[in-house]
Design a protein around this motif. Structure first.
Motif, PDB file in Angstrom:
ATOM      1  N   ILE A  92       0.848  -1.186   0.000  1.00  0.00           N
ATOM      2  CA  ILE A  92       0.000   0.000   0.000  1.00  0.00           C
ATOM      3  C   ILE A  92       0.884   1.237   0.000  1.00  0.00           C
ATOM      4  CG2 ILE A  92      -1.812   1.241   1.246  1.00  0.00           C
ATOM      5  CD1 ILE A  92      -2.704  -1.419   2.457  1.00  0.00           C
ATOM      6  N   VAL A  93       0.511   2.216  -0.801  1.00  0.00           N
ATOM      7  CA  VAL A  93       1.346   3.383  -1.049  1.00  0.00           C
ATOM      8  C   VAL A  93       1.859   4.023   0.239  1.00  0.00           C
ATOM      9  CG1 VAL A  93      -0.711   4.861  -1.300  1.00  0.00           C
ATOM     10  CG2 VAL A  93       1.481   5.608  -2.235  1.00  0.00           C
ATOM     11  N   HIS A  94       1.014   4.175   1.245  1.00  0.00           N
ATOM     12  CA  HIS A  94       1.433   4.917   2.433  1.00  0.00           C
ATOM     13  C   HIS A  94       2.339   4.095   3.341  1.00  0.00           C
ATOM     14  CE1 HIS A  94      -1.268   7.797   0.882  1.00  0.00           C
ATOM     15  NE2 HIS A  94      -2.325   7.048   1.091  1.00  0.00           N
ATOM     16  N   GLN A  95       2.160   2.786   3.322  1.00  0.00           N
ATOM     17  CA  GLN A  95       3.079   1.943   4.085  1.00  0.00           C
ATOM     18  C   GLN A  95       4.431   1.871   3.381  1.00  0.00           C
ATOM     19  OE1 GLN A  95       1.388  -1.599   5.636  1.00  0.00           O
ATOM     20  NE2 GLN A  95       3.326  -2.482   6.276  1.00  0.00           N
ATOM     21  N   VAL A  96       4.420   1.786   2.074  1.00  0.00           N
ATOM     22  CA  VAL A  96       5.676   1.803   1.316  1.00  0.00           C
ATOM     23  C   VAL A  96       6.388   3.142   1.520  1.00  0.00           C
ATOM     24  CG1 VAL A  96       6.690   1.694  -1.000  1.00  0.00           C
ATOM     25  CG2 VAL A  96       4.824   0.137  -0.380  1.00  0.00           C
ATOM     26  N   ASN A  97       5.634   4.209   1.557  1.00  0.00           N
ATOM     27  CA  ASN A  97       6.200   5.538   1.808  1.00  0.00           C
ATOM     28  C   ASN A  97       6.846   5.597   3.191  1.00  0.00           C
ATOM     29  OD1 ASN A  97       6.745   8.270   1.249  1.00  0.00           O
ATOM     30  ND2 ASN A  97       4.772   8.944   2.047  1.00  0.00           N
ATOM     31  N   LEU A  98       6.170   5.030   4.169  1.00  0.00           N
ATOM     32  CA  LEU A  98       6.659   5.060   5.552  1.00  0.00           C
ATOM     33  C   LEU A  98       7.915   4.201   5.712  1.00  0.00           C
ATOM     34  CD1 LEU A  98       5.654   6.126   8.434  1.00  0.00           C
ATOM     35  CD2 LEU A  98       4.773   3.808   8.745  1.00  0.00           C
ATOM     36  N   GLU A  99       7.879   3.013   5.144  1.00  0.00           N
ATOM     37  CA  GLU A  99       8.956   2.053   5.361  1.00  0.00           C
ATOM     38  C   GLU A  99      10.140   2.223   4.421  1.00  0.00           C
ATOM     39  OE1 GLU A  99       6.024  -1.596   6.940  1.00  0.00           O
ATOM     40  OE2 GLU A  99       6.982  -1.716   4.969  1.00  0.00           O
ATOM     41  N   TYR A 100       9.920   2.905   3.304  1.00  0.00           N
ATOM     42  CA  TYR A 100      10.969   2.891   2.277  1.00  0.00           C
ATOM     43  C   TYR A 100      11.198   4.240   1.599  1.00  0.00           C
ATOM     44  CZ  TYR A 100      13.227   1.600  -2.177  1.00  0.00           C
ATOM     45  OH  TYR A 100      14.054   1.522  -3.272  1.00  0.00           O
ATOM     46  N   LEU A 101      10.139   4.870   1.126  1.00  0.00           N
ATOM     47  CA  LEU A 101      10.309   6.064   0.302  1.00  0.00           C
ATOM     48  C   LEU A 101      10.635   7.313   1.112  1.00  0.00           C
ATOM     49  CD1 LEU A 101       7.314   5.524  -2.161  1.00  0.00           C
ATOM     50  CD2 LEU A 101       9.731   5.088  -2.610  1.00  0.00           C
ATOM     51  N   GLY A 102      10.150   7.389   2.334  1.00  0.00           N
ATOM     52  CA  GLY A 102      10.353   8.576   3.155  1.00  0.00           C
ATOM     53  C   GLY A 102      11.825   8.821   3.445  1.00  0.00           C
ATOM     54  N   ARG A 103      12.299  10.033   3.135  1.00  0.00           N
ATOM     55  CA  ARG A 103      13.718  10.349   3.327  1.00  0.00           C
ATOM     56  C   ARG A 103      13.985  11.007   4.674  1.00  0.00           C
ATOM     57  NH1 ARG A 103      11.453   9.594  -1.878  1.00  0.00           N
ATOM     58  NH2 ARG A 103      12.963   9.940  -3.552  1.00  0.00           N
ATOM     59  N   VAL A 104      13.017  11.725   5.216  1.00  0.00           N
ATOM     60  CA  VAL A 104      13.113  12.530   6.434  1.00  0.00           C
ATOM     61  C   VAL A 104      13.992  13.766   6.203  1.00  0.00           C
ATOM     62  CG1 VAL A 104      13.573  12.607   8.924  1.00  0.00           C
ATOM     63  CG2 VAL A 104      12.738  10.481   7.870  1.00  0.00           C
TER      64      VAL A 104
END
Length: 1013
Positions: free
Chosen positions: A278-290
């Motif tokens: 799911i897009v937001h879980q992938v964003n949280l676990e992987y795509l998010g750079r901080v």
């Protein structure tokens, strides 16, 4: 090359003077300043006698643009206009090519040293400003401030904009506008397909201009995750994942091929294939750079996404929220967004959750509190010692439901818990060290071990976590929280109450009705409140190991005690990423979930967005033939009527462990504190307390089962796809080859009827009322995403084009086709229209003839007669998902205005962007109090000169029966008025003209008008 063809056309004129604001717009479009001599050479005949200033947006109000004509079917005159603009493009580029901008705050550019020597990079230092006001700013506002400073070029972003943000405490209540440039853009496939369609159209237009179409590319990272297409066709099977994916590809092969083409044709765009998560879980676990480090420049990660639950990333300390497709596309092209500087609600957490209370219980409680407080258009920032007591996944759960409580963001600043999560999810030690060093140096890091400096907020809330109780929400809205101990009584009240958000109006004498039927040869029965769908689904909860493993523990205890979920309940488990599968398998709990029917069915949103698949025919018949109020229990974030499944009139949001518990009970008509869930294999009653795991039990399993290597191995291969994706053959061409016969991807008509002159603001003359609604009409009512009903106008269109019913797919999957989506507007089968005296269904009254027609057919009657329409509505019109088509569809149906008690933030902005006038009744008034029936004809007085309209001004509405009343015009910013002057930016369903794109209505018809729909 960010040029509006209108700007280019005007640039070919020979006016000798250009206003300062005009030069700023030209510069913003080119990212370079324009000198007096250069601006003269490319003068655009800007109106030098502005009646009021638009700050750096002024030029957009004075330059003529391309715009839509009234007749969508008239011949195009695009080619001649393109020729004019094309020659001007070269002149425009030549005059600005050698000019460079300089950041006004370069003096605070500071080196960030590495502990081992050298430097991580350079950054714009907030402490170096030596301004004591910054120390009191909420952390979420500091992110806006840093962005403004880093992008301050004197044109797109000015020193005055920076000062507004620094002076947030004073300026925020004044509703001032600021620019914001997000670091990246996030898409999912339902909303991503229209965005890529628009980009493809832009390339076509560039090609027709005789320019290089390859210049149309995202300038910031764009990540598109395909997660909205998988349906639960097959459940309760070891083969469910493969079977559902095969069906997913059969239905969506054309869409997927189009997206795969886009991933190859456009630079800076990552497409994550189906079956990944799911897009937001992938964003949280992987795509998010901080924190980004781009060519040695450090700055905070920030993101806008074409899904309202983009806010989930706020739990990671990344500022993110949902926007409309057009706004997202503008951000892709490097344009700043215009937004109202938001107020910030400080929400203090203290204490600790009691044993057995889940993050889902907490978020449902927080949602109810914030909804009551009123946070629409605001940021919510969580602080206090209690924040340190909840996990990152718990924070993400709370942030995820920001749309449900109405906030733009629910933000958790970065702290030690964030850093631990980054390490857990496989981010490198060096990356985490850089993130911590940067955020500490720039006063964006919270260390709860140190004394906290007091920050100022617009308003304050607090909660003691120990006060949170187990609960669910429903049966029709996410913020209608019900504690478990009150659930049985509340259910019976719902049966008794008149039809509404908390009522089904079931007569007393039929409330105990039992519908007996045969389920695959075995006797079965349903009652009011019987659970027929139990789904562990949605990014809200599947990203949280504690509740996912908690569900596994409930299933394990049930198996050991001899309880079994009834076979006619459609059970499913759809993890948000492959990591979930790995830790469920390592813990040994997946086998128990399988035994209870919760087999993994796919990696995507599934039931939460209405992709629940069909119920067994025998179950569906028992519900329909006996008028049973059947229930769905899901771990999702939305439960609006008609969204989850057409046959589940009651839908409850619950934690994954509670989903399993209610599946075992088989009904929502139960008091878990007093009544047994079932009888165990030893003949004894089994109660809720016998199944429910303790907080310590869950923590032990999380500690031993959730490991960093799981994240690393999952995401190392995420873009490699799967066999079906890799076998998709797509052309290598940079221009898309449109298929006129496609019912999925249709070339939009947006370029076809443009004129060089803006239409200007429009009033409404003698319009009929298309629909008359009550409160809380959601975007699911306006533009459903789920299944296409067999008797709908969209179904008729598909059949006429040779599509079998089994291949209808969903509205969400067909958002790349305007013919389908216009027919799907107001097509929700649960919609209630007062024109039909409370009758439920997607019909309306054609006022001139008195005929009852589908909404689409009635709208086409009005359009063919050359008559506009309006919609009357109650409070919270357009709540729910940020859905472009909920504004695009009404525009295509000929709706000119919506008059409501209040609007959801994003939807209101989308209406403006589509050229629809949003009007609010005055406080204490609505259609009923004013005696409006919807049978009247409506005339709305608006000045014909845009300079005579102000944000939030009063307008008078007249009816043909002599009644008049005053409304507030909900154009909330000057930029929105500029959009309205040019016929809209044709946005998407979405979200917040407090987040409209700065300068975008000047960006393009080459984009704006085309991308619009």
């Amino acid at each position: 090359m960010y040029i509006t063809t209108a700007l280019l056309r005007r640039a070919s004129s020979s006016s000798s003077n250009t206003s300062t604001t005009g030069k700023r717009l030209l510069s913003s479009l080119s990212k370079k300043p324009v000198s007096n001599s250069a601006s003269s050479a490319i003068s655009s005949n800007f109106n030098q006698t502005h009646q009021r200033s638009l700050s750096f947006y002024s030029a957009s109000r004075s330059v003529q643009r391309w715009s839509h004509g009234v007749d969508w079917n008239s011949p195009a005159s695009l080619v001649a206009q393109i020729r004019i603009a094309s020659s001007t493009a070269s002149l425009f580029q030549r005059n600005i090519a050698t000019m460079a901008s300089e950041n006004a705050f370069k003096r605070i550019l500071t080196s960030l040293p590495k502990p081992s020597g050298g430097e991580f990079g350079k950054f714009y230092s907030l402490p170096a400003l030596n301004d004591p006001r910054i120390d009191k700013l909420p952390y979420s506002i500091r992110i806006l401030l840093e962005s403004a400073i880093r992008n301050c070029d004197g044109f797109q972003v000015t020193k005055e904009d920076v000062e507004k943000i620094i002076d947030w405490e004073t300026s925020s209540p004044k509703q001032v506008e600021i620019p914001f440039k997000p670091a990246r853009v996030l898409l999912q496939d339902f909303t991503g397909v229209p965005a890529v369609v628009d980009l493809a159209c832009m390339r076509d237009a560039m090609n027709k201009l005789g320019s290089d179409s390859n210049k149309i590319n995202p300038l910031v990272p764009v990540d598109l995750v395909i997660d909205h297409s998988v349906q639960v066709d097959v459940a309760r099977s070891e083969n469910a994942v493969q079977a559902n994916m095969e069906l997913e590809f059969q239905r969506n092969k054309e869409r997927f091929a189009f997206l795969k083409w886009g991933s190859n044709a456009f630079h800076n765009m990552l497409v994550v294939p189906p079956g990944s998560g799911i897009v937001h879980q992938v964003n949280l676990e992987y795509l998010g750079r901080v924190v980004f480090n781009t060519d040695g420049m450090l700055y905070p990660d920030s993101v806008v996404g074409t899904d309202s639950h983009t806010t989930m990333i706020d739990g990671l300390g990344v500022a993110g929220w949902g926007v409309g497709g057009i706004e997202a596309e503008a951000a892709m092209l490097g344009q700043p967004m215009s937004m109202v500087l938001p107020g910030v609600v400080g929400f203090k957490l203290s204490g600790k959750l009691k044993n057995g209370v889940t993050a889902t219980d907490l978020v449902l409680t927080v949602t109810q509190m914030l909804r009551k407080h009123g946070v629409v258009g605001k940021f919510v920032e969580f602080y206090g010692d209690g924040v340190g007591e909840i996990s990152l996944a718990d924070r993400a759960t709370i942030a995820n439901m920001s749309p449900e409580y109405g906030a733009t963001m629910g933000f958790f600043p970065v702290d030690h818990v964030t850093l631990q999560y980054l390490k857990l999810t496989g981010r490198s030690d060096e990356t985490v060290a850089m993130i911590e060093a940067y955020l500490r140096a720039n006063k964006m890091f919270v260390d709860y071990r140190e004394p906290q400096q007091e920050r100022v907020y617009s308003s304050y809330l607090n909660i003691d976590l120990a006060d949170v109780e187990p609960c669910v929400s429903g049966p029709k809205r996410p913020h209608d929280r019900v504690t478990l101990k009150d659930m049985k009584a509340d259910w019976h009240s719902c049966l008794d109450n008149k039809v509404g958000f908390k009522g089904f109006a079931v007569p007393k004498e039929t409330q105990e009705k039992v519908a007996k039927f045969s389920f695959h040869g075995q006797p079965a029965e349903l009652k009011h409140g019987s659970v027929v769908i139990a789904a562990i689904t949605s990014c809200t909860n599947t990203s949280n190991p504690s509740v996912m493993l908690g569900a596994g523990l409930v299933a394990k205890k049930a198996c050991e005690l001899g309880l079994q979920v009834k076979p006619w309940i459609k059970t499913s488990l759809a993890p948000g990423s492959g990591v979930v599968t790995k830790y469920l398998q390592k813990s040994g709990l997946q086998k128990y979930l399988n035994e209870q029917g919760f087999h993994i069915v796919g990696y995507g949103c599934t039931t939460c967005i209405g992709n629940s698949g069909d119920l067994d025919e025998s179950v569906a018949a028992a519900i329909s033939e006996n008028d049973i109020v059947a229930a769905a229990v899901l771990s999702g974030n939305r439960n609006f009527e008609g969204r989850v499944h057409p046959l589940t009139r009651a839908n409850y949001l619950a934690s994954p462990p509670l989903v399993v518990a209610y599946a075992l009970a088989g009904t929502v008509d139960i008091d878990f504190n007093k009544e047994p869930i079932g009888v165990g294999k030893d003949g004894k009653d089994v109660y809720f307390k016998d199944l429910w795991p303790s907080t310590n039990e869950i923590a032990e399993v999380v500690q031993s089962s959730v490991l960093p290597d799981m994240f690393k191995s999952t995401y190392e291969a995420i873009t490699m796809g799967n066999a079906m994706w890799n076998q998709l053959s797509v052309p290598a061409a940079k221009l898309y080859s449109w298929d006129p016969n496609s019912t999925y991807i249709h070339e939009p008509p947006y370029f076809k009827n443009m004129t060089m002159d803006p239409p200007g603001p429009h009033g409404v003359k003698d319009a009929y009322c298309l629909l008359n609604f009550g409160d809380s009409i959601t975007t699911d009512h306006i533009s459903p995403a789920g299944s296409i009903h067999k008797d709908s106008p969209a179904a008729k269109f598909l059949v006429e084009h040779g599509v079998d019913r089994k291949d209808f797919n969903s509205y969400g999957s067909r958002r790349g086709n305007d013919e389908i989506m216009s027919r799907g507007t107001f097509a929700n089968i649960r919609i209630v229209n007062k024109l039909l005296n409370g009758e439920v269904g997607p019909k309306t009254l054609h006022i001139p003839t008195g005929e009852k027609l589908s909404v689409f057919d009635a709208a086409m009657r009005y359009k063919s007669a050359g008559v506009g329409t309006v919609v009357l509505a109650g409070a919270e019109y357009g709540s729910g998902s940020s859905r472009d088509w909920a504004a695009k569809g009404p525009m295509l149906l000929g709706v000119k205005a919506v008059i409501a008690k209040s609007f959801e933030r994003i939807h209101r902005s989308n209406l403006v962007g589509m050229g629809i006038v949003p009007l609010c009744f005055k406080p204490g008034e609505d259609a009923d109090t004013l005696g409006l029936t919807g049978h009247e004809r409506y005339t709305i007085d608006l000045p014909s000169n845009i300079n005579e309209i102000r944000p939030g001004q009063d307008v008078t509405v007249h009816t043909d029966n002599g009644k008049s009343f005053t409304c507030t015009a909900r154009f909330d910013t000057e930029v929105e008025l500029a959009y309205f002057n040019h016929g809209g930016i044709l946005p998407r369903k979405q979200e917040s003209f407090s987040e409209s794109v700065k300068d975008f209505e000047g960006l393009l018809p080459l984009f704006g008008r085309a991308a619009m729909m």
